[in-house]
Scaffold this active site. Structure first.
Site, PDB file in Angstrom:
ATOM      1  N   VAL A 224       8.701  -5.445 -38.097  1.00  0.00           N
ATOM      2  CA  VAL A 224       9.230  -5.409 -36.740  1.00  0.00           C
ATOM      3  C   VAL A 224      10.560  -4.649 -36.724  1.00  0.00           C
ATOM      4  O   VAL A 224      11.348  -4.780 -35.797  1.00  0.00           O
ATOM      5  CB  VAL A 224       9.424  -6.831 -36.173  1.00  0.00           C
ATOM      6  CG1 VAL A 224       8.087  -7.476 -35.863  1.00  0.00           C
ATOM      7  CG2 VAL A 224      10.238  -7.709 -37.135  1.00  0.00           C
ATOM      8  N   ARG A 226      11.599  -0.787 -38.267  1.00  0.00           N
ATOM      9  CA  ARG A 226      11.348   0.604 -37.922  1.00  0.00           C
ATOM     10  C   ARG A 226      10.141   1.082 -38.723  1.00  0.00           C
ATOM     11  O   ARG A 226       9.958   0.695 -39.881  1.00  0.00           O
ATOM     12  CB  ARG A 226      12.569   1.483 -38.250  1.00  0.00           C
ATOM     13  CG  ARG A 226      13.661   1.432 -37.179  1.00  0.00           C
ATOM     14  CD  ARG A 226      13.192   2.148 -35.928  1.00  0.00           C
ATOM     15  NE  ARG A 226      14.203   2.259 -34.897  1.00  0.00           N
ATOM     16  CZ  ARG A 226      14.269   1.478 -33.814  1.00  0.00           C
ATOM     17  NH1 ARG A 226      13.409   0.485 -33.685  1.00  0.00           N
ATOM     18  NH2 ARG A 226      15.185   1.674 -32.906  1.00  0.00           N
ATOM     19  N   ASP A 250       4.202  -3.735 -35.864  1.00  0.00           N
ATOM     20  CA  ASP A 250       4.585  -3.465 -34.477  1.00  0.00           C
ATOM     21  C   ASP A 250       5.234  -2.101 -34.333  1.00  0.00           C
ATOM     22  O   ASP A 250       5.425  -1.619 -33.213  1.00  0.00           O
ATOM     23  CB  ASP A 250       5.542  -4.550 -33.982  1.00  0.00           C
ATOM     24  CG  ASP A 250       5.870  -4.406 -32.501  1.00  0.00           C
ATOM     25  OD1 ASP A 250       4.923  -4.400 -31.689  1.00  0.00           O
ATOM     26  OD2 ASP A 250       7.061  -4.303 -32.158  1.00  0.00           O
ATOM     27  N   GLU A 255       4.445   7.263 -33.622  1.00  0.00           N
ATOM     28  CA  GLU A 255       4.084   6.469 -32.447  1.00  0.00           C
ATOM     29  C   GLU A 255       3.807   7.399 -31.263  1.00  0.00           C
ATOM     30  O   GLU A 255       4.570   8.330 -31.038  1.00  0.00           O
ATOM     31  CB  GLU A 255       5.210   5.493 -32.096  1.00  0.00           C
ATOM     32  CG  GLU A 255       5.444   4.445 -33.171  1.00  0.00           C
ATOM     33  CD  GLU A 255       6.477   3.393 -32.788  1.00  0.00           C
ATOM     34  OE1 GLU A 255       6.997   3.455 -31.648  1.00  0.00           O
ATOM     35  OE2 GLU A 255       6.755   2.503 -33.602  1.00  0.00           O
ATOM     36  N   HIS A 274       4.619  -1.446 -30.523  1.00  0.00           N
ATOM     37  CA  HIS A 274       6.081  -1.490 -30.437  1.00  0.00           C
ATOM     38  C   HIS A 274       6.526  -2.358 -29.245  1.00  0.00           C
ATOM     39  O   HIS A 274       7.265  -1.906 -28.369  1.00  0.00           O
ATOM     40  CB  HIS A 274       6.654  -0.075 -30.297  1.00  0.00           C
ATOM     41  CG  HIS A 274       8.083   0.024 -30.769  1.00  0.00           C
ATOM     42  ND1 HIS A 274       8.584   1.136 -31.407  1.00  0.00           N
ATOM     43  CD2 HIS A 274       9.127  -0.850 -30.692  1.00  0.00           C
ATOM     44  CE1 HIS A 274       9.871   0.951 -31.694  1.00  0.00           C
ATOM     45  NE2 HIS A 274      10.208  -0.254 -31.266  1.00  0.00           N
ATOM     46  N   SER A 276       7.157  -6.046 -29.746  1.00  0.00           N
ATOM     47  CA  SER A 276       7.508  -7.396 -30.201  1.00  0.00           C
ATOM     48  C   SER A 276       8.731  -7.954 -29.485  1.00  0.00           C
ATOM     49  O   SER A 276       8.865  -9.168 -29.336  1.00  0.00           O
ATOM     50  CB  SER A 276       7.741  -7.402 -31.711  1.00  0.00           C
ATOM     51  OG  SER A 276       8.808  -6.545 -32.076  1.00  0.00           O
TER      52      SER A 276
END
Length: 323
Positions: A224, A226, A250, A255, A274, A276
């Protein structure tokens, strides 16, 4: 004058700021023009990488605030070497991310993903599940988010240790904190490993083949922090080889996660986009944090959440800075 870097959405509830300053809203394409003459920059689009390219136009900037806890998108050499004060939104996401981590730990232990698959197949199949009480957890990253995770997991009966820049004992949240530079030496002691470290030159790629090989074959990995903390190809290889039992991810090196990534369909892997820390109302909370700091800046008072630009995060004892 204040410049606000937006993405697809503009920040809500900016009336208090707009009543006190001239505000320019811009997307990445117009950032350079909008930076000319600006005294402050609010990077509301906290994943944008547009600031370094537009930096030469920042002719009078004094303060940059990013609407996120991680500052790596704006931590480039020219900013580090400048007198511009950098602040972040530390504190907004702590409890939400801790809840996410507890949620995925329970999802692994209680095999919720398999239960849902069986439900969809209308299959009644009794299984036994794991207890989480007494399980050993290592939280890699001992900042406020890591501490919130530690407190919540401890409340659920788990045994939590930390991994950070400085080894120590008697920590109020972690008890024992290990030296993150020696991470592979002790990873094998833990049932769950949670990555929440800031992205720096020292932490980039810290979870690669060596780290995963050192973990228990029954361990689960949670990221959670990077995406770049992890070498994705080496995580995939470790999962395929059975070096670890599962991963909840996450954040990712790329991305959105590419559709052809094997992580989407690998057994024992939980993927979320992404999110959380993104609770209902989080955008307004980010603006509230910025607005409070903006008032301090206008009054010449010390700012909150000042980032040490050499370290890449807010030190444990935050340093103030006047605007």
């Amino acid at each position: 004058m204040l410049t606000v870097l937006c993405g697809a959405d503009s920040p809500p509830d900016m009336a208090a700021v707009e009543s006190a300053a001239v505000v320019r809203y811009t997307d990445a394409r117009g950032l350079a023009d909008a930076l000319r003459g600006a005294d402050a920059l609010f990077v509301y689009d906290f994943l944008s990488t547009a600031v370094p390219g537009a930096w030469p136009a920042a002719d009078r900037l004094q303060w940059l605030h990013i609407a996120g806890a991680g500052v790596d998108p704006v931590l480039f050499p020219e900013l580090q070497e400048s007198d511009v004060v950098l602040t972040n939104s530390r504190g907004v996401f702590d409890d939400a991310i801790a809840e996410y981590v507890l949620g995925v730990v329970l999802a692994f232990a209680k095999d919720f993903a398999r239960s849902l698959d069986l439900q969809r197949a209308t299959t009644w199949r009794h299984r036994e599940s794991e207890r989480i009480a007494g399980r050993q957890v290592l939280v890699v990253g001992t900042g406020p988010i890591g501490r919130a995770i530690a407190r919540l997991l401890r409340a659920a009966g788990m045994q939590v240790s930390g991994s950070g820049r400085r080894a120590r004992t008697g920590d109020p949240d972690f008890g024992v904190v290990r030296d993150s530079g020696e991470l592979p030496q002790y990873l094998g002691e833990f049932d769950y490993v949670v990555a929440v470290a800031p992205l720096t030159a020292q932490t980039k790629g810290m979870f690669g083949a060596e780290a995963f090989a050192a973990m228990k074959p029954s361990a689960r990995f949670v990221n959670v922090g990077r995406g770049e903390l992890v070498v994705t190809a080496e995580l995939v290889a470790a999962l395929r080889a059975g070096e670890i039992a599962g991963a909840a991810l996450d954040v990712f090196e790329t991305e959105p996660l590419p559709p052809d990534s094997p992580l989407w369909t690998m057994p024992g892997v939980l993927v979320s986009p992404h999110m959380s820390g993104d609770f209902t109302g989080w955008r307004r909370t980010l603006v509230e944090v910025f607005t409070a700091n903006f008032r301090r800046w206008c009054a010449g008072e010390p700012l909150h959440n000042v980032v040490d630009k050499r370290l890449g995060y807010v030190p444990s004892e935050p340093q103030g800075a006047a605007g």
